[in-house]
Design a protein around this motif. Structure first.
Motif, PDB file in Angstrom:
ATOM      1  N   TYR A   1      35.784 188.599 -49.911  1.00  0.00           N
ATOM      2  CA  TYR A   1      35.296 187.592 -50.854  1.00  0.00           C
ATOM      3  C   TYR A   1      35.560 188.064 -52.268  1.00  0.00           C
ATOM      4  N   LEU A   2      35.954 187.130 -53.088  1.00  0.00           N
ATOM      5  CA  LEU A   2      36.295 187.449 -54.457  1.00  0.00           C
ATOM      6  C   LEU A   2      35.614 186.442 -55.362  1.00  0.00           C
ATOM      7  N   ALA A   3      34.550 186.869 -56.070  1.00  0.00           N
ATOM      8  CA  ALA A   3      33.779 185.939 -56.898  1.00  0.00           C
ATOM      9  C   ALA A   3      34.307 185.918 -58.323  1.00  0.00           C
ATOM     10  N   GLU A   4      34.475 184.720 -58.862  1.00  0.00           N
ATOM     11  CA  GLU A   4      34.777 184.513 -60.272  1.00  0.00           C
ATOM     12  C   GLU A   4      33.781 183.490 -60.772  1.00  0.00           C
ATOM     13  N   PRO A   5      33.641 183.319 -62.087  1.00  0.00           N
ATOM     14  CA  PRO A   5      32.629 182.373 -62.552  1.00  0.00           C
ATOM     15  C   PRO A   5      32.774 180.991 -61.898  1.00  0.00           C
ATOM     16  N   GLY A   6      31.756 180.594 -61.134  1.00  0.00           N
ATOM     17  CA  GLY A   6      31.742 179.272 -60.500  1.00  0.00           C
ATOM     18  C   GLY A   6      32.587 179.149 -59.256  1.00  0.00           C
ATOM     19  N   GLU A   7      33.386 180.165 -58.944  1.00  0.00           N
ATOM     20  CA  GLU A   7      34.309 180.066 -57.821  1.00  0.00           C
ATOM     21  C   GLU A   7      34.189 181.286 -56.902  1.00  0.00           C
ATOM     22  N   THR A   8      34.530 181.088 -55.633  1.00  0.00           N
ATOM     23  CA  THR A   8      34.653 182.212 -54.708  1.00  0.00           C
ATOM     24  C   THR A   8      35.947 182.024 -53.932  1.00  0.00           C
ATOM     25  N   ARG A   9      36.774 183.051 -53.902  1.00  0.00           N
ATOM     26  CA  ARG A   9      37.964 182.996 -53.057  1.00  0.00           C
ATOM     27  C   ARG A   9      37.681 183.739 -51.763  1.00  0.00           C
ATOM     28  N   VAL A  10      38.109 183.158 -50.648  1.00  0.00           N
ATOM     29  CA  VAL A  10      37.955 183.795 -49.343  1.00  0.00           C
ATOM     30  C   VAL A  10      39.348 184.216 -48.895  1.00  0.00           C
ATOM     31  N   LYS A  11      39.510 185.504 -48.676  1.00  0.00           N
ATOM     32  CA  LYS A  11      40.827 186.019 -48.337  1.00  0.00           C
ATOM     33  C   LYS A  11      40.837 186.448 -46.886  1.00  0.00           C
ATOM     34  N   LEU A  12      41.752 185.877 -46.104  1.00  0.00           N
ATOM     35  CA  LEU A  12      41.893 186.202 -44.682  1.00  0.00           C
ATOM     36  C   LEU A  12      43.207 186.947 -44.515  1.00  0.00           C
ATOM     37  N   THR A  13      43.130 188.204 -44.070  1.00  0.00           N
ATOM     38  CA  THR A  13      44.320 189.042 -43.985  1.00  0.00           C
ATOM     39  C   THR A  13      44.424 189.634 -42.591  1.00  0.00           C
ATOM     40  N   SER A  14      45.624 189.635 -42.044  1.00  0.00           N
ATOM     41  CA  SER A  14      45.802 190.234 -40.722  1.00  0.00           C
ATOM     42  C   SER A  14      45.641 191.747 -40.821  1.00  0.00           C
ATOM     43  N   ALA A  15      45.082 192.337 -39.772  1.00  0.00           N
ATOM     44  CA  ALA A  15      44.798 193.775 -39.795  1.00  0.00           C
ATOM     45  C   ALA A  15      46.081 194.601 -39.800  1.00  0.00           C
TER      46      ALA A  15
END
Lengths: 422, 422
Positions: free
Chosen positions: B214-228
């Motif tokens: 999870y990557l939080a920025e003002p007002g936003e959250t990015r969800v990052k899905l990465t293969s192992a």
């Protein structure tokens, strides 16, 4: 006191986020007389963080961690600090209650993962977070102290200023800071500034008491004069005096006062107000002015006339001029400045028009920019050829507009005139 | 291939310079399929640099140094690399000749210190610098490879792109990059996003094929899905599908598309245009929109009505309403949006008014903000209580205005409606 910074987060390793926390902390701690000896950035993995913390604790008197304190499964800083300290994590009932209240007040749901924010390593103490919900930590580890603060910049900055730094200063016995003055210049390149100051640098190289550093930002160069050891205020003052002689009127302020703040102050001193008309800068000039606290006393507002017909319909730019010359023209900048001054009843009007890119516009190359100031004593227009990409051209246009305003308000010639003959 | 970055220079430790080299390299190397496992920043001292390099060489397959290669006495990177490799430095006559030619061409004087730039650790090789005068290095050290590049960003970037990265890829046997998808969400806190995704996280924890960040920025959250591991596109796609189900309409885009770009795209798809009226955001909403390439097709312009009387005289907000309620009122936001829509002939108008702080205004607390959208099918107003300081409140007001526009354009309900019952 030797301090190491540790930044936690995959987003920093993969280049998603710039580590501005480290820059801010480096400046703050150095100004307070600490010595920042290293900065490490590590991902969200627990083992890697534990390794990096062990090394940092072995090298420094204090370790300041940013990040990894939040309510998700990849926030492992508490666990890592406990492991490095060789103690268990214990849920603190007071912190738990504080968290529950905090989440309730803001209408959010406290999850089981969120509750881990109430875990404190044994023997450590919680640092309350006045701006967010993730509390910080202070834990003594083998003769060093480890502080953990949130990664969110404004939460981190408040916690460090209010809790971490006072604690560090107490432990360090308040070291004497080195004397420093910073001269802020605008409108002249870093290389020319350095050439202006060559005589001073030669004098200083012999005495060895004052160090000179240059810091370039878009359109601006800061000259930093720092004493070689603790104290040394008189030597720095003498060097600053000589630097003023050599630099002339391109110095617009000292210390942390920004160019927009200088313009706002000059307007206030004259009981004057300002209105802005923007084309290529698209609101950035207004936003820069609005960033100055107290600017509402002098800033009337702005019009972003992004579509060409808005320049005519709202700002009253001559339709024939727009038809004949297009929007990228010194006369258009002049009429935009006069138009917004009249529309918003400002003492002064300022305007920008030009080509930010990426493509040329109506035969005008990228970077061709006109800025204008209209005021009670007439107007001034400057033609600029600005380098760089879209963002940089916009930023430079904003800086140069503010500089044209400063020169107008001070009655200085439009351009910095000190001839370089070195 | 595990890569560690080492940045050299006192200016980075004291906060004079932001380490943008690390951000740029993190992105470049990650995109090329490498794993950046750590970033260290160290000062100009030789011993400290040697210590940091030893640790980095022990942990990573490749170590990439930026800085400390120049012609002054505090440039010690060559010496440090030689010491870590356990070999002597040897002056390379070819490099020396290249340096002499280079300095002659540019009219500079090559000092004895400058000549040290021709020193190469035994067994290593020089990396020519096409953009500056400090050559780089590539040296094998105990099963790892150490690259040294200049600290000047554009010289570093060219040397890495043209010489270092190709050499790394050759050594790594061109690894398949890990699959990744990034879901961008807006309007819901990071903790809630994480709670929404708890079922997915549990499923993924068992399979172990996809990592969530999870990557939080003002007002936003990015969800990052990465293969192992390398590849793994199908597993990431399946996880993304499930994440969409769990998150609902707070996902506004994937990858690198920003919220303002989504709004611009939605407007363009509808043949519609936008005008903005700003009070507390002071031009920042317009500047954010203007940052989107190609926005001129849909953005008419904006009015920053910073002084209250400008809201009436230019935007036509009802004088009686302003007199009775002041500027911080939902009706004022609504009339500002309608007024600027009419003044600038936009299909839609958007407006912000409220209190950025630091002080309350007319009895309204800091963070009380109203945003409005006016369009052909009526209007929408939202009342917000925004946290943080002046800058953060402004940024959040911009984000929420763009989100209200997005929801209006898509015909979604004004607020994200998925109830969290977990």
């Amino acid at each position: 006191m030797k301090v190491e910074l540790v930044a936690v987060g995959d987003e920093l390793l993969i280049g998603d986020v710039v580590n501005t926390n480290a820059t801010r902390l480096g400046r703050l701690l150095t100004d307070a007389g600490m010595r920042v000896t290293g900065i490490s950035t590590v991902g969200d993995g627990l083992d890697e963080l534990v390794d990096v913390l062990r090394i940092a604790v072995g090298r420094a008197d204090a370790v300041l961690i940013t990040g990894g304190l939040g309510p998700t499964s990849d926030d492992r800083t508490r666990e890592a600090v406990a492991r490095v300290a060789g103690v268990a994590l214990r849920r603190d009932p007071e912190v738990e209650q504080w968290l529950r209240d905090r989440y309730k007040d803001t209408g959010r749901t406290l999850t089981a993962l969120g509750l881990q924010q109430a875990d404190v390593p044994e023997g450590g103490r919680m640092l309350p977070n006045g701006r967010g919900s993730a509390p910080g930590l202070a834990v003594d580890v083998r003769g060093s102290v480890v502080y953990a603060t949130p990664g969110v910049p404004h939460e981190m900055a408040a916690m460090v200023a209010e809790q971490v730094l006072p604690d560090m200063l107490r432990r360090a016995g308040s070291p004497a800071p080195r004397a420093q003055r910073v001269l802020r210049t605008v409108g002249v390149g870093e290389g020319i500034i350095a050439a202006y100051l060559e005589p001073l640098e030669k004098e200083l190289a012999q005495a060895g008491a004052v160090e000179v550093a240059y810091l370039a930002e878009p359109g601006e160069t800061r000259v930093k004069l720092t004493s070689a050891g603790p104290g040394g205020g008189a030597a720095v003052d003498a060097a600053a005096l000589r630097a003023y002689e050599l630099l002339g009127d391109c110095v617009y302020a000292e210390g942390t006062e920004q160019l927009a703040a200088v313009v706002a102050r000059l307007l206030a001193e004259r009981g004057a107000t300002l209105a802005a008309a923007e084309s290529l800068t698209g609101g950035q000039l207004a936003a820069t002015l609005v960033g100055v606290p107290g600017v509402s006393a002098v800033f009337r507002g702005s019009v972003t006339a992004y579509a060409t017909d808005v320049k005519q319909s709202v700002l009253g730019v001559d339709a024939a001029l727009l038809a004949a010359e297009g929007a990228v023209h010194p006369g258009v900048a002049r009429e935009m400045a006069a138009g917004v001054r009249s529309l918003l009843s400002g003492t002064y009007g300022v305007a920008t028009t030009g080509v930010a890119g990426p493509d040329p516009q109506d035969g005008h190359p990228v970077g061709e920019v006109y800025i204008a100031v209209a005021g009670p004593d007439g107007d001034a227009v400057a033609a600029l050829a600005l380098p760089g990409d879209r963002d940089r051209i916009r930023t430079l246009a904003v800086v140069r507009s503010l500089e044209l305003l400063r020169r107008t308000l001070l009655g200085l010639p439009q351009e910095h005139t000190r001839e370089f003959t070195g």
